[in-house]
Design a protein around this motif. Structure first.
Motif, PDB file in Angstrom:
ATOM      1  N   GLU A   4      96.280  80.975 -45.403  1.00 23.97           N
ATOM      2  CA  GLU A   4      94.973  80.756 -44.782  1.00 23.97           C
ATOM      3  C   GLU A   4      93.917  80.371 -45.811  1.00 23.97           C
ATOM      4  O   GLU A   4      93.132  79.426 -45.594  1.00 23.97           O
ATOM      5  CB  GLU A   4      94.544  82.023 -44.036  1.00 23.97           C
ATOM      6  CG  GLU A   4      93.239  81.853 -43.264  1.00 23.97           C
ATOM      7  CD  GLU A   4      92.891  83.089 -42.449  1.00 23.97           C
ATOM      8  OE1 GLU A   4      91.832  83.080 -41.789  1.00 23.97           O
ATOM      9  OE2 GLU A   4      93.675  84.064 -42.482  1.00 23.97           O
ATOM     10  N   GLY A   5      93.892  81.072 -46.957  1.00 23.33           N
ATOM     11  CA  GLY A   5      92.890  80.784 -47.979  1.00 23.33           C
ATOM     12  C   GLY A   5      93.024  79.379 -48.561  1.00 23.33           C
ATOM     13  O   GLY A   5      92.051  78.604 -48.556  1.00 23.33           O
ATOM     14  N   PRO A   6      94.211  78.991 -49.076  1.00 22.75           N
ATOM     15  CA  PRO A   6      94.373  77.645 -49.624  1.00 22.75           C
ATOM     16  C   PRO A   6      94.128  76.535 -48.606  1.00 22.75           C
ATOM     17  O   PRO A   6      93.544  75.497 -48.942  1.00 22.75           O
ATOM     18  CB  PRO A   6      95.827  77.630 -50.111  1.00 22.75           C
ATOM     19  CG  PRO A   6      96.167  79.055 -50.353  1.00 22.75           C
ATOM     20  CD  PRO A   6      95.393  79.827 -49.341  1.00 22.75           C
ATOM     21  N   ILE A   7      94.548  76.756 -47.360  1.00 20.01           N
ATOM     22  CA  ILE A   7      94.341  75.728 -46.336  1.00 20.01           C
ATOM     23  C   ILE A   7      92.848  75.544 -46.068  1.00 20.01           C
ATOM     24  O   ILE A   7      92.344  74.404 -46.005  1.00 20.01           O
ATOM     25  CB  ILE A   7      95.079  76.093 -45.033  1.00 20.01           C
ATOM     26  CG1 ILE A   7      96.594  75.939 -45.213  1.00 20.01           C
ATOM     27  CG2 ILE A   7      94.588  75.224 -43.875  1.00 20.01           C
ATOM     28  CD1 ILE A   7      97.092  74.504 -45.363  1.00 20.01           C
ATOM     29  N   ASN A   8      92.122  76.640 -45.938  1.00 22.11           N
ATOM     30  CA  ASN A   8      90.680  76.534 -45.686  1.00 22.11           C
ATOM     31  C   ASN A   8      89.972  75.822 -46.840  1.00 22.11           C
ATOM     32  O   ASN A   8      89.071  74.998 -46.625  1.00 22.11           O
ATOM     33  CB  ASN A   8      90.074  77.919 -45.457  1.00 22.11           C
ATOM     34  CG  ASN A   8      90.455  78.508 -44.108  1.00 22.11           C
ATOM     35  OD1 ASN A   8      90.819  77.764 -43.192  1.00 22.11           O
ATOM     36  ND2 ASN A   8      90.379  79.816 -43.982  1.00 22.11           N
ATOM     37  N   TRP A   9      90.387  76.129 -48.071  1.00 25.06           N
ATOM     38  CA  TRP A   9      89.804  75.462 -49.245  1.00 25.06           C
ATOM     39  C   TRP A   9      90.106  73.965 -49.219  1.00 25.06           C
ATOM     40  O   TRP A   9      89.225  73.140 -49.480  1.00 25.06           O
ATOM     41  CB  TRP A   9      90.355  76.102 -50.520  1.00 25.06           C
ATOM     42  CG  TRP A   9      89.915  75.392 -51.768  1.00 25.06           C
ATOM     43  CD1 TRP A   9      88.750  75.571 -52.459  1.00 25.06           C
ATOM     44  CD2 TRP A   9      90.649  74.377 -52.476  1.00 25.06           C
ATOM     45  NE1 TRP A   9      88.704  74.730 -53.546  1.00 25.06           N
ATOM     46  CE2 TRP A   9      89.854  73.989 -53.585  1.00 25.06           C
ATOM     47  CE3 TRP A   9      91.892  73.765 -52.283  1.00 25.06           C
ATOM     48  CZ2 TRP A   9      90.274  73.007 -54.489  1.00 25.06           C
ATOM     49  CZ3 TRP A   9      92.309  72.794 -53.178  1.00 25.06           C
ATOM     50  CH2 TRP A   9      91.507  72.426 -54.261  1.00 25.06           C
ATOM     51  N   ALA A  10      91.348  73.604 -48.875  1.00 21.97           N
ATOM     52  CA  ALA A  10      91.734  72.196 -48.837  1.00 21.97           C
ATOM     53  C   ALA A  10      90.973  71.436 -47.749  1.00 21.97           C
ATOM     54  O   ALA A  10      90.607  70.269 -47.924  1.00 21.97           O
ATOM     55  CB  ALA A  10      93.238  72.070 -48.605  1.00 21.97           C
ATOM     56  N   LEU A  11      90.708  72.107 -46.632  1.00 21.51           N
ATOM     57  CA  LEU A  11      89.915  71.480 -45.565  1.00 21.51           C
ATOM     58  C   LEU A  11      88.473  71.250 -46.034  1.00 21.51           C
ATOM     59  O   LEU A  11      87.888  70.191 -45.780  1.00 21.51           O
ATOM     60  CB  LEU A  11      89.937  72.362 -44.315  1.00 21.51           C
ATOM     61  CG  LEU A  11      91.291  72.487 -43.602  1.00 21.51           C
ATOM     62  CD1 LEU A  11      91.225  73.572 -42.524  1.00 21.51           C
ATOM     63  CD2 LEU A  11      91.713  71.162 -42.974  1.00 21.51           C
ATOM     64  N   GLU A  12      87.916  72.227 -46.735  1.00 24.88           N
ATOM     65  CA  GLU A  12      86.545  72.101 -47.241  1.00 24.88           C
ATOM     66  C   GLU A  12      86.433  70.971 -48.272  1.00 24.88           C
ATOM     67  O   GLU A  12      85.406  70.289 -48.338  1.00 24.88           O
ATOM     68  CB  GLU A  12      86.105  73.416 -47.889  1.00 24.88           C
ATOM     69  CG  GLU A  12      85.897  74.561 -46.901  1.00 24.88           C
ATOM     70  CD  GLU A  12      85.663  75.883 -47.608  1.00 24.88           C
ATOM     71  OE1 GLU A  12      85.614  75.879 -48.871  1.00 24.88           O
ATOM     72  OE2 GLU A  12      85.539  76.915 -46.918  1.00 24.88           O
ATOM     73  N   GLN A  13      87.501  70.771 -49.043  1.00 24.20           N
ATOM     74  CA  GLN A  13      87.494  69.729 -50.068  1.00 24.20           C
ATOM     75  C   GLN A  13      87.813  68.345 -49.491  1.00 24.20           C
ATOM     76  O   GLN A  13      87.833  67.355 -50.229  1.00 24.20           O
ATOM     77  CB  GLN A  13      88.529  70.060 -51.155  1.00 24.20           C
ATOM     78  CG  GLN A  13      88.276  71.347 -51.903  1.00 24.20           C
ATOM     79  CD  GLN A  13      86.979  71.323 -52.673  1.00 24.20           C
ATOM     80  OE1 GLN A  13      86.644  70.342 -53.324  1.00 24.20           O
ATOM     81  NE2 GLN A  13      86.224  72.417 -52.588  1.00 24.20           N
ATOM     82  N   ASN A  14      88.072  68.289 -48.195  1.00 26.51           N
ATOM     83  CA  ASN A  14      88.484  67.046 -47.539  1.00 26.51           C
ATOM     84  C   ASN A  14      89.812  66.522 -48.096  1.00 26.51           C
ATOM     85  O   ASN A  14      90.060  65.324 -48.128  1.00 26.51           O
ATOM     86  CB  ASN A  14      87.410  65.960 -47.650  1.00 26.51           C
ATOM     87  CG  ASN A  14      87.691  64.765 -46.746  1.00 26.51           C
ATOM     88  OD1 ASN A  14      88.284  64.910 -45.676  1.00 26.51           O
ATOM     89  ND2 ASN A  14      87.297  63.579 -47.180  1.00 26.51           N
ATOM     90  N   TYR A  15      90.668  67.436 -48.541  1.00 29.27           N
ATOM     91  CA  TYR A  15      92.014  67.055 -48.959  1.00 29.27           C
ATOM     92  C   TYR A  15      92.956  67.023 -47.758  1.00 29.27           C
ATOM     93  O   TYR A  15      93.938  66.291 -47.750  1.00 29.27           O
ATOM     94  CB  TYR A  15      92.555  68.051 -49.989  1.00 29.27           C
ATOM     95  CG  TYR A  15      91.857  68.020 -51.327  1.00 29.27           C
ATOM     96  CD1 TYR A  15      91.044  66.957 -51.716  1.00 29.27           C
ATOM     97  CD2 TYR A  15      92.029  69.075 -52.232  1.00 29.27           C
ATOM     98  CE1 TYR A  15      90.409  66.950 -52.957  1.00 29.27           C
ATOM     99  CE2 TYR A  15      91.401  69.070 -53.473  1.00 29.27           C
ATOM    100  CZ  TYR A  15      90.589  68.001 -53.822  1.00 29.27           C
ATOM    101  OH  TYR A  15      89.975  67.996 -55.051  1.00 29.27           O
ATOM    102  N   LEU A  16      92.673  67.862 -46.775  1.00 31.97           N
ATOM    103  CA  LEU A  16      93.464  67.948 -45.554  1.00 31.97           C
ATOM    104  C   LEU A  16      92.565  67.804 -44.338  1.00 31.97           C
ATOM    105  O   LEU A  16      91.369  68.125 -44.385  1.00 31.97           O
ATOM    106  CB  LEU A  16      94.197  69.290 -45.454  1.00 31.97           C
ATOM    107  CG  LEU A  16      95.356  69.585 -46.404  1.00 31.97           C
ATOM    108  CD1 LEU A  16      95.932  70.964 -46.080  1.00 31.97           C
ATOM    109  CD2 LEU A  16      96.435  68.523 -46.320  1.00 31.97           C
TER     110      LEU A  16
END
Length: 387
Positions: free
Chosen positions: A345-357
């Protein structure tokens, strides 16, 4: 809950006529005739050992694909390849649409050879062409010339195979933009259903690493990729992974299974395998690397067996999955790692915030921005305690 994914088989043939200066694969230059009868016997025995050790026969899993790689598998005669495939089929059921790929070097293929391989069960050939320019081929240590490369592709086209692939490199020593695009244009003209187009990289433990050649600079490499990608798209090829292009529906099924975190048995010198079990275990295997050790009846085929801990599975899953450009179903993560979505959950949320995912409901899609920062994206899934 971990659900065992599709099962493939990788078979390694370790011999080449000569070792290329850029190659870091487990390959050995021929110093005598290939002991093909003994080696095929050993491959079959290796498979029997794995099937018994991991009780795969009782699981009823059918083979999704087979890939015979190397080295140069086309140094092995068609009858012996046929004997091997027949032995595999007697031990593991084949899916109705199984893909059976064999790598071939244009310098080891004469007229009619592809027909013979097709008749014993091979339905897809991957031809290691690398370039259509003789000076570049010589610099790469290849044993074929441009004419042999074109002939081999033509033979594959005529052999009635389900598909064939051309391996082509760019970013070669002293290669200009025009040279690289000329190679690609020639490859497209041969109309392969699949084209692996990848940049030469200098790897440790190679001759090029100890004596580095002059390679195109980053600006030229980017221009080659941009123009080449456009040429491929205009010719009807779809990029489905980092270096893989195919006509629609002609992707390499074996490679797709790798990148989707599927399972595969690995037999032969240095072959790697990955197996998942309903009890939640994921096991990686590595076979003995050198032919002398592998063919020694007093020694086991297995060199390493590693249990993949839960803490490492997120990184392993996404390291493979993000090589593909397709969206990743969220349930694949759960079924193929045996872990809940809450574990990332943590890495996915970070990746969404970075517009990586991008979150597409039941899927994640890597963005164009994310492709440019893939290493940063993958690093988010590394378990800090295991660094």
């Amino acid at each position: 809950m971990l659900v065992p994914p599709p099962l493939s088989l990788y078979i390694h043939i370790p011999w080449c006529v000569q070792k290329c200066p850029y190659c870091d694969f487990n390959s050995h230059a021929l110093k005598a005739d290939i002991p093909e009868l003994d080696y095929i016997d050993a491959l079959i025995d290796d498979l029997d050992t794995d099937l018994a050790k991991y009780d795969l026969a009782s699981q009823g899993r059918a083979l999704h694909s087979i890939f015979i790689g190397g080295g140069t598998p086309s140094l092995i005669s068609a009858p012996e390849i046929g004997r091997l495939l027949e032995a595999v089929k007697l031990r593991i059921p084949f899916s109705d649409d199984i893909e059976i790929t064999m790598e071939a070097n244009p310098g080891t293929v004469e007229a009619g050879r592809f027909n013979a391989y097709r008749e014993v069960g091979v339905n897809r050939i991957s031809i290691g062409i690398q370039s259509f320019q003789d000076d570049k081929l010589q610099r790469l240590g290849r044993i074929h010339g441009s004419r042999e490369a074109i002939t081999a592709a033509g033979l594959a086209q005529e052999a009635g195979l389900d598909s064939f692939n051309i391996d082509l490199m760019h970013g070669l020593p002293d290669q200009s933009i025009d040279d690289a695009l000329s190679d690609l244009k020639q490859a497209i003209a041969l109309e392969p259903p699949h084209l692996s187009w990848y940049q030469l990289t200098i790897e440790p433990n190679t001759l090029f690493y100890s004596k580095p050649p002059v390679l195109p600079d980053d600006d030229d490499l980017w221009e080659i990729f941009e123009q080449g990608h456009q040429m491929l798209a205009q010719a009807g090829y779809v990029q489905y992974e980092i270096s893989g292009y195919s006509k629609p529906g002609r992707q390499c099924r074996h490679n797709l299974n790798y990148w989707r975190f599927g399972d595969y048995l690995g037999i032969g010198c240095g072959a790697h395998g990955k197996l998942s079990f309903a009890d939640g275990t994921i096991t990686r295997t590595v076979k003995v690397k050198h032919p002398r050790g592998y063919l020694n009846p007093a020694k086991p085929y297995l060199d390493q067996e590693i249990q993949v801990p839960a803490s490492e599975r997120p990184f392993e899953f996404f390291m493979n999955r993000f090589r593909l450009l397709e969206a990743c179903p969220k349930h694949d993560y759960v079924e193929r790692t045996g872990l809940p979505l809450s574990s990332i959950e943590g890495p996915i949320n970070w990746a969404l915030e970075q517009n990586y995912l991008e979150d597409k409901g039941d899927q994640w899609q890597i963005t164009e921005h994310g492709k440019l920062f893939l290493n940063d994206l993958l690093a988010a899934f590394v378990d800090e305690e295991n660094e």
